[in-house]
Design a protein around this motif. Structure first.
Motif, PDB file in Angstrom:
ATOM      1  N   ALA A  95    -116.988   6.066-109.305  1.00 31.47           N
ATOM      2  CA  ALA A  95    -115.894   5.952-108.333  1.00 31.47           C
ATOM      3  C   ALA A  95    -115.168   4.615-108.375  1.00 31.47           C
ATOM      4  O   ALA A  95    -114.400   4.302-107.479  1.00 31.47           O
ATOM      5  CB  ALA A  95    -116.369   6.252-106.910  1.00 31.47           C
ATOM      6  N   SER A  96    -115.374   3.806-109.428  1.00 32.92           N
ATOM      7  CA  SER A  96    -114.643   2.535-109.525  1.00 32.92           C
ATOM      8  C   SER A  96    -113.152   2.755-109.777  1.00 32.92           C
ATOM      9  O   SER A  96    -112.355   1.853-109.561  1.00 32.92           O
ATOM     10  CB  SER A  96    -115.245   1.647-110.615  1.00 32.92           C
ATOM     11  OG  SER A  96    -115.078   2.222-111.891  1.00 32.92           O
ATOM     12  N   CYS A  97    -112.766   3.948-110.212  1.00 31.09           N
ATOM     13  CA  CYS A  97    -111.355   4.256-110.463  1.00 31.09           C
ATOM     14  C   CYS A  97    -110.737   5.081-109.333  1.00 31.09           C
ATOM     15  O   CYS A  97    -109.660   5.659-109.509  1.00 31.09           O
ATOM     16  CB  CYS A  97    -111.204   4.991-111.789  1.00 31.09           C
ATOM     17  SG  CYS A  97    -111.994   6.612-111.832  1.00 31.09           S
ATOM     18  N   GLN A  98    -111.402   5.104-108.187  1.00 30.93           N
ATOM     19  CA  GLN A  98    -110.868   5.874-107.065  1.00 30.93           C
ATOM     20  C   GLN A  98    -109.470   5.382-106.721  1.00 30.93           C
ATOM     21  O   GLN A  98    -109.190   4.184-106.702  1.00 30.93           O
ATOM     22  CB  GLN A  98    -111.775   5.734-105.832  1.00 30.93           C
ATOM     23  CG  GLN A  98    -111.253   6.496-104.642  1.00 30.93           C
ATOM     24  CD  GLN A  98    -112.018   6.222-103.360  1.00 30.93           C
ATOM     25  OE1 GLN A  98    -111.655   6.742-102.325  1.00 30.93           O
ATOM     26  NE2 GLN A  98    -113.063   5.419-103.388  1.00 30.93           N
ATOM     27  N   CYS A  99    -108.591   6.324-106.442  1.00 31.76           N
ATOM     28  CA  CYS A  99    -107.239   5.978-106.013  1.00 31.76           C
ATOM     29  C   CYS A  99    -106.812   6.944-104.919  1.00 31.76           C
ATOM     30  O   CYS A  99    -107.428   7.977-104.695  1.00 31.76           O
ATOM     31  CB  CYS A  99    -106.275   6.033-107.196  1.00 31.76           C
ATOM     32  SG  CYS A  99    -106.121   7.661-107.947  1.00 31.76           S
ATOM     33  N   TYR A 100    -105.761   6.533-104.226  1.00 34.97           N
ATOM     34  CA  TYR A 100    -105.177   7.361-103.173  1.00 34.97           C
ATOM     35  C   TYR A 100    -103.857   7.911-103.708  1.00 34.97           C
ATOM     36  O   TYR A 100    -102.985   7.148-104.128  1.00 34.97           O
ATOM     37  CB  TYR A 100    -104.943   6.546-101.905  1.00 34.97           C
ATOM     38  CG  TYR A 100    -106.181   5.809-101.434  1.00 34.97           C
ATOM     39  CD1 TYR A 100    -107.382   6.486-101.205  1.00 34.97           C
ATOM     40  CD2 TYR A 100    -106.153   4.435-101.230  1.00 34.97           C
ATOM     41  CE1 TYR A 100    -108.517   5.801-100.784  1.00 34.97           C
ATOM     42  CE2 TYR A 100    -107.286   3.753-100.805  1.00 34.97           C
ATOM     43  CZ  TYR A 100    -108.457   4.435-100.576  1.00 34.97           C
ATOM     44  OH  TYR A 100    -109.587   3.757-100.159  1.00 34.97           O
ATOM     45  N   VAL A 101    -103.693   9.208-103.694  1.00 36.76           N
ATOM     46  CA  VAL A 101    -102.475   9.842-104.175  1.00 36.76           C
ATOM     47  C   VAL A 101    -101.454   9.817-103.046  1.00 36.76           C
ATOM     48  O   VAL A 101    -101.677  10.390-101.980  1.00 36.76           O
ATOM     49  CB  VAL A 101    -102.751  11.285-104.655  1.00 36.76           C
ATOM     50  CG1 VAL A 101    -101.473  11.952-105.111  1.00 36.76           C
ATOM     51  CG2 VAL A 101    -103.800  11.280-105.760  1.00 36.76           C
ATOM     52  N   LEU A 102    -100.338   9.123-103.282  1.00 38.22           N
ATOM     53  CA  LEU A 102     -99.334   8.936-102.244  1.00 38.22           C
ATOM     54  C   LEU A 102     -98.162   9.907-102.363  1.00 38.22           C
ATOM     55  O   LEU A 102     -97.416  10.084-101.404  1.00 38.22           O
ATOM     56  CB  LEU A 102     -98.804   7.491-102.293  1.00 38.22           C
ATOM     57  CG  LEU A 102     -99.871   6.389-102.198  1.00 38.22           C
ATOM     58  CD1 LEU A 102     -99.227   5.018-102.341  1.00 38.22           C
ATOM     59  CD2 LEU A 102    -100.651   6.496-100.889  1.00 38.22           C
ATOM     60  N   SER A 103     -97.989  10.511-103.522  1.00 45.43           N
ATOM     61  CA  SER A 103     -96.879  11.441-103.722  1.00 45.43           C
ATOM     62  C   SER A 103     -97.361  12.881-103.546  1.00 45.43           C
ATOM     63  O   SER A 103     -98.563  13.140-103.447  1.00 45.43           O
ATOM     64  CB  SER A 103     -96.295  11.252-105.126  1.00 45.43           C
ATOM     65  OG  SER A 103     -97.288  11.471-106.111  1.00 45.43           O
ATOM     66  N   ASN A 104     -96.419  13.795-103.525  1.00 50.06           N
ATOM     67  CA  ASN A 104     -96.750  15.219-103.397  1.00 50.06           C
ATOM     68  C   ASN A 104     -96.910  15.881-104.757  1.00 50.06           C
ATOM     69  O   ASN A 104     -96.799  17.098-104.865  1.00 50.06           O
ATOM     70  CB  ASN A 104     -95.662  15.944-102.596  1.00 50.06           C
ATOM     71  CG  ASN A 104     -95.692  15.563-101.135  1.00 50.06           C
ATOM     72  OD1 ASN A 104     -96.749  15.315-100.579  1.00 50.06           O
ATOM     73  ND2 ASN A 104     -94.526  15.487-100.523  1.00 50.06           N
ATOM     74  N   THR A 105     -97.163  15.094-105.770  1.00 51.27           N
ATOM     75  CA  THR A 105     -97.325  15.602-107.130  1.00 51.27           C
ATOM     76  C   THR A 105     -98.504  16.570-107.180  1.00 51.27           C
ATOM     77  O   THR A 105     -99.579  16.272-106.666  1.00 51.27           O
ATOM     78  CB  THR A 105     -97.580  14.427-108.098  1.00 51.27           C
ATOM     79  OG1 THR A 105     -96.569  13.438-107.911  1.00 51.27           O
ATOM     80  CG2 THR A 105     -97.586  14.897-109.533  1.00 51.27           C
ATOM     81  N   GLU A 106     -98.281  17.711-107.800  1.00 49.40           N
ATOM     82  CA  GLU A 106     -99.360  18.698-107.917  1.00 49.40           C
ATOM     83  C   GLU A 106    -100.363  18.231-108.970  1.00 49.40           C
ATOM     84  O   GLU A 106    -100.007  17.980-110.117  1.00 49.40           O
ATOM     85  CB  GLU A 106     -98.799  20.064-108.296  1.00 49.40           C
ATOM     86  CG  GLU A 106     -99.845  21.149-108.219  1.00 49.40           C
ATOM     87  CD  GLU A 106     -99.245  22.538-108.357  1.00 49.40           C
ATOM     88  OE1 GLU A 106     -99.989  23.422-108.822  1.00 49.40           O
ATOM     89  OE2 GLU A 106     -98.073  22.727-108.007  1.00 49.40           O
ATOM     90  N   LEU A 107    -101.603  18.107-108.549  1.00 47.23           N
ATOM     91  CA  LEU A 107    -102.677  17.652-109.428  1.00 47.23           C
ATOM     92  C   LEU A 107    -103.600  18.808-109.776  1.00 47.23           C
ATOM     93  O   LEU A 107    -103.660  19.795-109.044  1.00 47.23           O
ATOM     94  CB  LEU A 107    -103.489  16.544-108.746  1.00 47.23           C
ATOM     95  CG  LEU A 107    -102.748  15.258-108.416  1.00 47.23           C
ATOM     96  CD1 LEU A 107    -103.646  14.320-107.639  1.00 47.23           C
ATOM     97  CD2 LEU A 107    -102.251  14.592-109.680  1.00 47.23           C
ATOM     98  N   PRO A 108    -104.359  18.674-110.857  1.00 50.73           N
ATOM     99  CA  PRO A 108    -105.343  19.716-111.184  1.00 50.73           C
ATOM    100  C   PRO A 108    -106.410  19.789-110.096  1.00 50.73           C
ATOM    101  O   PRO A 108    -106.645  18.814-109.373  1.00 50.73           O
ATOM    102  CB  PRO A 108    -105.934  19.262-112.515  1.00 50.73           C
ATOM    103  CG  PRO A 108    -105.504  17.860-112.719  1.00 50.73           C
ATOM    104  CD  PRO A 108    -104.341  17.595-111.820  1.00 50.73           C
ATOM    105  N   GLU A 109    -107.053  20.942-110.003  1.00 49.91           N
ATOM    106  CA  GLU A 109    -108.159  21.119-109.045  1.00 49.91           C
ATOM    107  C   GLU A 109    -109.221  20.057-109.256  1.00 49.91           C
ATOM    108  O   GLU A 109    -109.478  19.643-110.379  1.00 49.91           O
ATOM    109  CB  GLU A 109    -108.831  22.469-109.275  1.00 49.91           C
ATOM    110  CG  GLU A 109    -108.285  23.679-108.587  1.00 49.91           C
ATOM    111  CD  GLU A 109    -108.292  23.657-107.086  1.00 49.91           C
ATOM    112  OE1 GLU A 109    -109.348  23.431-106.465  1.00 49.91           O
ATOM    113  OE2 GLU A 109    -107.218  23.879-106.541  1.00 49.91           O
ATOM    114  N   MET A 110    -109.836  19.653-108.171  1.00 47.76           N
ATOM    115  CA  MET A 110    -110.921  18.690-108.245  1.00 47.76           C
ATOM    116  C   MET A 110    -112.179  19.404-108.750  1.00 47.76           C
ATOM    117  O   MET A 110    -112.536  20.469-108.246  1.00 47.76           O
ATOM    118  CB  MET A 110    -111.170  18.097-106.851  1.00 47.76           C
ATOM    119  CG  MET A 110    -112.085  16.901-106.857  1.00 47.76           C
ATOM    120  SD  MET A 110    -112.389  16.203-105.204  1.00 47.76           S
ATOM    121  CE  MET A 110    -110.757  15.737-104.665  1.00 47.76           C
ATOM    122  N   SER A 111    -112.824  18.807-109.745  1.00 45.01           N
ATOM    123  CA  SER A 111    -114.056  19.398-110.275  1.00 45.01           C
ATOM    124  C   SER A 111    -115.208  19.164-109.297  1.00 45.01           C
ATOM    125  O   SER A 111    -115.129  18.307-108.417  1.00 45.01           O
ATOM    126  CB  SER A 111    -114.397  18.789-111.629  1.00 45.01           C
ATOM    127  OG  SER A 111    -114.803  17.435-111.461  1.00 45.01           O
TER     128      SER A 111
END
Length: 109
Positions: free
Chosen positions: A53-69
């Motif tokens: 989780a060192s690369c954790q980020c917060y998605v601020l846009s409404n960009t459609e992302l792939p499903e979370m594994s």
């Protein structure tokens, strides 16, 4: 080669618009590392295996992302500073559909 534009706010609150290639199988964590937007050794500690989780980020846009594994979801359930819009950068592959993605890096753990 198709490059997309991504907006990344680093851990100091500085905003960066960067170009990310979509033909090199890069993920968001690797893009952050290539632009040196986080100090070496503080991001992608596990090498992009969804284990730290060192690369954790917060998605601020409404960009459609792939499903979370399941692995990503399990890692975020144990991480610090998790929000509803948290994702692991190592699990977000650069694709043309992510053009305009806006993220903020989570605080260093």
């Amino acid at each position: 080669m198709i490059d997309i534009k991504i907006n990344i706010t680093d851990r100091n609150g500085n905003k960066h618009e960067v170009s990310a290639p979509t033909d090199m199988a890069m993920n968001l964590m690797e893009v952050v590392r290539s632009y040196e937007l986080a100090p070496e050794g503080t991001i992608g500690v596990c090498g992009g295996m969804a284990m730290c989780a060192s690369c954790q980020c917060y998605v601020l846009s409404n960009t459609e992302l792939p499903e979370m594994s399941d692995d990503e979801e399990a890692m975020l359930s144990e991480a610090f500073d998790v929000k509803a819009n948290s994702r692991l950068g190592c699990q977000i592959q650069m694709t043309p559909g992510l053009n305009g993605l806006e993220v903020e890096l989570a605080p260093e753990c």
